[in-house]
Design a protein around this motif. Structure first.
Motif: not given
Length: 694
Positions: A224-245
Motif C-alpha cells: 500500500a505504501a508503494q502505490v501511495r508514494v509512487l502515485a504521489a511522486a508521479v502526480a507531483a512531477l512537472p510536465p517537462d520532467r514527466l515528458a522526459k521520463m
C-alpha cells in the motif's frame, strides 16, 4: 498506480503480497482478487475519462518479454500481439488459474528445458521445471535490457518463489489488453501517447525503495505504501520532467518494454519526498477548520455519490399476499384480470338498452328475474325491456344503462321513469379501473394494505418481494456505559445505540445490535467482520473523525475502503462513508444530535436504495420561520424544529449534545449552503420526521 498479483483470492482482510491500487491524493485500496481489481479499475478509469480527465495508470510488472519470445509465439516482434495471445489463453478465476499450464505450453515450443520455471501446484506440469537450475535453455535472453539496468529486478521467467514476477506478467497482460481495447489506451512505450485518454505504463516501486521505506506509516502494508508514494511522486512531477521520463532512447524498449523512471531515479525520488513530506498545518482557533488540502464535501455531492455507487443487495422471495405487507416489491405487479372484469352496476336500480328507449317518459316491461352480484344473469334483456339490477351485478346482455331505483315508479310487471337518462349512466365499464396486463404496482414499492386489495382484485395472490435489509449498529468509545449501570466519572450512557436501532426498525429494516465496542482497533475490526457476516449495512456512532481514538475512520482508511468524509453539514461534519468486505459502513458522529441528523440525511436514503426501494428524497414543505438566524455560507445546516401556529420553531440551542431537543422536535429545518440570514416570516424548508420515512 497498481501493485499486481499473480496469486489466488487473498480474502477480505487487507494484507501484503496482494493487489493494491492508489489514485494520487487518495488512500490506497485493497483488492482481494484480480477480478475485483479489474472491475474497480474499469469503473474508476471510466469515471475519470467521462469527467474529461486523462489518466496515467502504472502497473508493477513487465509489459513485455526479452526479445525473441513474441516472434516464437506469434511470428512477429509486436509485443501488443503478445498481450492478445495471453488474453486468448489465460483462464482466470478468484481461486484458480492456468498460468502454470500456459508456461509449460510455451516451454514446449522450444528445444531444451525452459525458459519458464517454477511450479506452485502440487501436480507436475509437463515441461515446466520446479527449479530454475533444471533449465537447459538459451533460445531467448534471461533478462530484458531494462531489467539488467534496474538493480534488483527479477526476470520474467520465474513463475513462483521469492521475488517472482512471471505470474504477475502472465496474469496482468490480459487485463492490460482489455483496458487498452475498452478505452482506446496507449501502451507505453510501444505506442505514442498523443492525446489518448489513457496511458498504460510499466512501473517498479523499487526504483525509489528508500523513499518508500521512509514514508511508510507504522500500520501500513508495504504494498500500500508503494502505490501511495509512487502515485504521489508521479502526480507531483512537472510536465517537462514527466515528458522526459516518457522519452526512452533505448532501442530495445520498442520490443521489450521499459520501466517508467528508469535512468531518472533521483528525479523520481525527489518528487516522492516532496509529495509525501509532512507539512504541519497553520494553527486554527476554529474547531471546524479543515486540514490543508481538504475541502468541504457538499451534502448533495455526497448524496449523488451514494445514489450512483450503491445498488440493491437484498435477496428476493415469493410470498402470499398475507405475508407481503410492508415488504419491498422486487418485480412489478401485472394485473391478471381486468377490474372490473365485466361491466357492472354502480347502484341498485333497473337496467336496459338506452338506444331502445321510446320518445317521452319511458314505461318498460320487466323481464323475469334479476341481476345480482355474484353469478351473472344468463339471459338476454330484449329491446324495450328492463331488468332489476343490484349494485355490483354484471350487466346482462342487452343492458348498457341503469336508472336508480329512487328515480322510478314500479308497477305490476313494469317500471316508469322520466326521460333524459344518459346512455351508460350508473354503469362501471369493464377494465375502467385496471385492464388485464397493466402494471399496477412498480418494483421498489413498499406494499401497503391498499396494495393488497388491488392485487387481490386483479387476481394476483403471490408477490415477489425483497428480503428485509439487515442493518448492524455498533457504538464505539471507552466513555460509554449501558443505561441503568453505574457510570464512572467521565463516562456517559450510550444514547445513540437505542436511538439508531429504533430508527432502523421504524424505517422498515431489521436492526442487528452488535453492542458497544471500546476504543480498541482489534476489537472494532472483529466487530466489523461480524457485521459484514450478519448484515447488509453497518451504522456506527463515534470514531468517525481524525483523532487518535477515531478507529472507525482509521480502519476504513487502512483497508483502503474510505470513500469520503468531512461533510459540509452542521451538525455532523465528521462522517465516514466506506466499505468493509463489500458491506457499506456509515460512520456517524458520536454526538446524538449529529448522529440522527446524518443518519436521516445520508444513511436512510442509502439504506432504502440497498433495500430495493430506490432513492427517495426526504419530503418537506415551506413554512414561515418563527425564528431569526445568521449563518455562515458554505455549510448546509439542519435545525431541530417543530410546527406551531403554521410556523416553524427551532430548538433553543444548536448544541449537538442536547438530546432533549430531539424529543422536543417534530422534524428538521433545512437551511441551504448559501443561506446567510433568516428573519422571522421568511420561508424555510421543514422536513417532518415522517418525511425521512420515520
Amino acid at each position: 498506480m497498481a501493485d499486481w498479483s499473480g496469486g489466488n483470492d487473498r480474502g477480505p482482510t487487507p494484507k501484503a503480497d496482494a493487489i493494491w491500487t492508489c489514485v494520487a491524493g487518495e488512500a490506497p485500496l485493497y483488492h482481494r482478487n484480480r477480478q475485483a481489481a479489474e472491475d474497480w479499475l474499469t469503473a474508476r478509469i471510466g469515471d475519470e475519462i467521462d469527467a474529461g480527465r486523462r489518466v496515467l495508470a502504472g502497473f508493477d510488472f513487465p509489459f513485455g518479454y526479452p526479445a525473441g519470445l513474441a516472434r516464437a509465439l506469434v511470428g512477429e516482434d509486436d509485443p501488443l500481439i503478445l498481450w492478445r495471445w495471453f488474453a486468448e489463453r489465460i483462464e482466470d478465476a478468484p481461486k484458480a488459474n492456468n498460468r502454470f499450464d500456459v508456461a509449460g505450453e510455451i516451454n514446449r515450443l522450444f528445444s531444451g528445458t525452459g525458459p519458464f520455471w517454477g511450479n506452485g501446484l502440487k501436480r507436475d506440469i509437463h515441461d515446466l521445471p520446479r527449479k530454475g537450475r533444471a533449465r537447459d535453455f538459451d533460445a531467448v535472453p534471461e533478462w530484458r535490457v531494462a531489467e539488467r539496468r534496474a538493480k534488483g529486478a527479477f526476470p520474467c521467467w520465474q513463475m513462483t518463489g521469492a521475488g517472482a514476477v512471471g505470474g504477475q506478467v502472465m496474469m496482468g497482460l490480459p487485463m492490460l489488453w482489455r483496458l487498452r481495447d475498452r478505452f482506446g489506451a496507449a501502451a507505453w512505450p510501444f505506442e505514442p501517447l498523443e492525446d489518448k485518454p489513457l496511458a498504460l505504463v510499466e512501473v517498479w516501486p523499487s526504483l525509489i525503495r528508500k523513499v518508500v521505506a521512509e514514508a511508510q506509516r507504522a500500520d501500513e502494508v508495504r504494498d500500500a505504501a508503494q502505490v501511495r508514494v509512487l502515485a504521489a511522486a508521479v502526480a507531483a512531477l512537472p510536465p517537462d520532467r514527466l515528458a522526459k521520463m516518457l522519452s526512452v532512447e533505448a532501442p530495445e524498449a520498442a520490443a521489450e518494454g521499459w520501466i517508467f523512471g528508469l535512468g531518472h531515479e533521483d528525479t523520481l525520488a525527489d518528487a516522492a519526498r516532496a509529495a509525501t513530506a509532512l507539512k504541519p498545518p497553520a494553527l486554527q482557533n476554529d474547531c471546524f477548520a479543515l486540514p490543508p488540502g481538504v475541502e468541504w464535501t457538499p451534502v448533495d455531492a455526497a448524496l449523488a455519490l451514494l445514489r450512483d455507487r450503491l445498488e440493491p443487495v437484498t435477496a428476493t422471495e415469493t410470498v402470499p399476499l398475507g405475508d407481503a405487507l410492508g415488504r419491498v416489491l422486487a418485480d412489478p405487479v401485472v394485473a391478471r384480470r381486468s377490474n372490473p372484469p365485466l361491466p357492472n352496476s354502480a347502484v341498485d336500480g333497473y337496467g336496459f338498452a338506452c338506444a331502445d328507449l321510446p320518445v317521452g317518459d319511458p314505461v318498460l316491461p320487466l323481464v323475469a328475474g334479476r341481476a345480482a352480484a355474484g353469478l351473472r344473469y344468463e339471459g338476454t334483456v330484449p329491446p324495450g325491456h328492463a331488468i332489476r339490477v343490484l349494485t355490483g351485478a354484471a350487466l346482462p346482455d342487452g343492458v348498457d344503462t341503469v336508472v336508480m331505483q329512487e328515480d322510478v315508479e314500479l308497477g305490476a310487471g313494469e317500471v316508469a321513469f322520466r326521460a333524459g337518462v344518459k346512455a351508460g349512466a350508473n354503469v362501471r365499464r369493464a377494465g375502467e379501473d385496471v385492464t388485464a396486463g397493466d402494471e399496477v404496482l412498480a418494483a421498489g414499492r413498499v406494499v401497503t394494505p391498499a396494495d393488497l386489495a388491488l392485487c387481490a382484485a386483479v387476481g394476483v395472490d403471490r408477490l415477489t418481494v425483497r428480503k428485509p435489509l439487515r442493518v448492524a449498529v455498533i457504538s464505539t468509545g471507552d466513555e460509554l456505559v449501558e443505561p441503568g449501570k453505574a457510570a464512572e466519572p467521565g463516562q456517559i450512557y450510550d444514547a445513540n445505540r437505542p436511538m439508531l436501532l429504533a430508527l432502523i426498525e421504524r424505517a422498515g429494516h431489521v436492526p442487528v445490535d452488535l453492542g458497544r465496542i471500546a476504543d480498541d482497533r482489534v476489537r472494532l475490526r472483529a466487530a466489523f467482520d461480524a457485521a459484514a457476516a450478519q448484515a447488509d449495512a453497518v451504522l456506527t456512532s463515534g470514531g468517525a473523525s481524525a483523532g487518535d481514538e477515531d478507529h472507525v475512520s482509521a480502519l476504513l482508511q487502512q483497508a483502503g475502503a474510505m470513500s469520503l468524509w468531512r461533510m459540509a453539514i452542521k451538525p455532523g461534519r465528521p462522517l465516514a462513508l466506506g466499505m468493509w468486505q463489500g458491506v457499506p459502513v456509515f460512520g456517524l458522529p458520536g454526538n446524538p444530535v449529529a448522529a440522527i441528523v446524518t443518519a436521516c440525511v445520508f444513511a436512510l436514503p442509502a439504506l432504502g436504495l440497498l433495500a430495493g426501494r430506490g432513492w427517495r428524497v426526504p419530503q418537506g414543505f415551506d413554512l414561515p420561520a418563527a425564528f431569526s438566524k445568521r449563518k455562515k455560507a458554505g455549510r448546509r445546516e439542519f435545525l431541530r424544529a417543530r410546527i406551531r401556529d403554521g410556523r416553524a420553531e427551532v430548538f433553543r440551542s444548536e448544541g449537538s449534545g442536547l438530546i432533549s431537543g430531539l424529543s422536543w422536535a417534530e422534524g428538521l429545518v433545512d437551511l441551504p449552503e448559501d443561506t446567510a440570514e433568516i428573519s422571522e416570516g421568511d420561508a424555510v424548508r421543514f422536513i417532518p420526521w415522517s418525511g425521512f420515512g420515520l
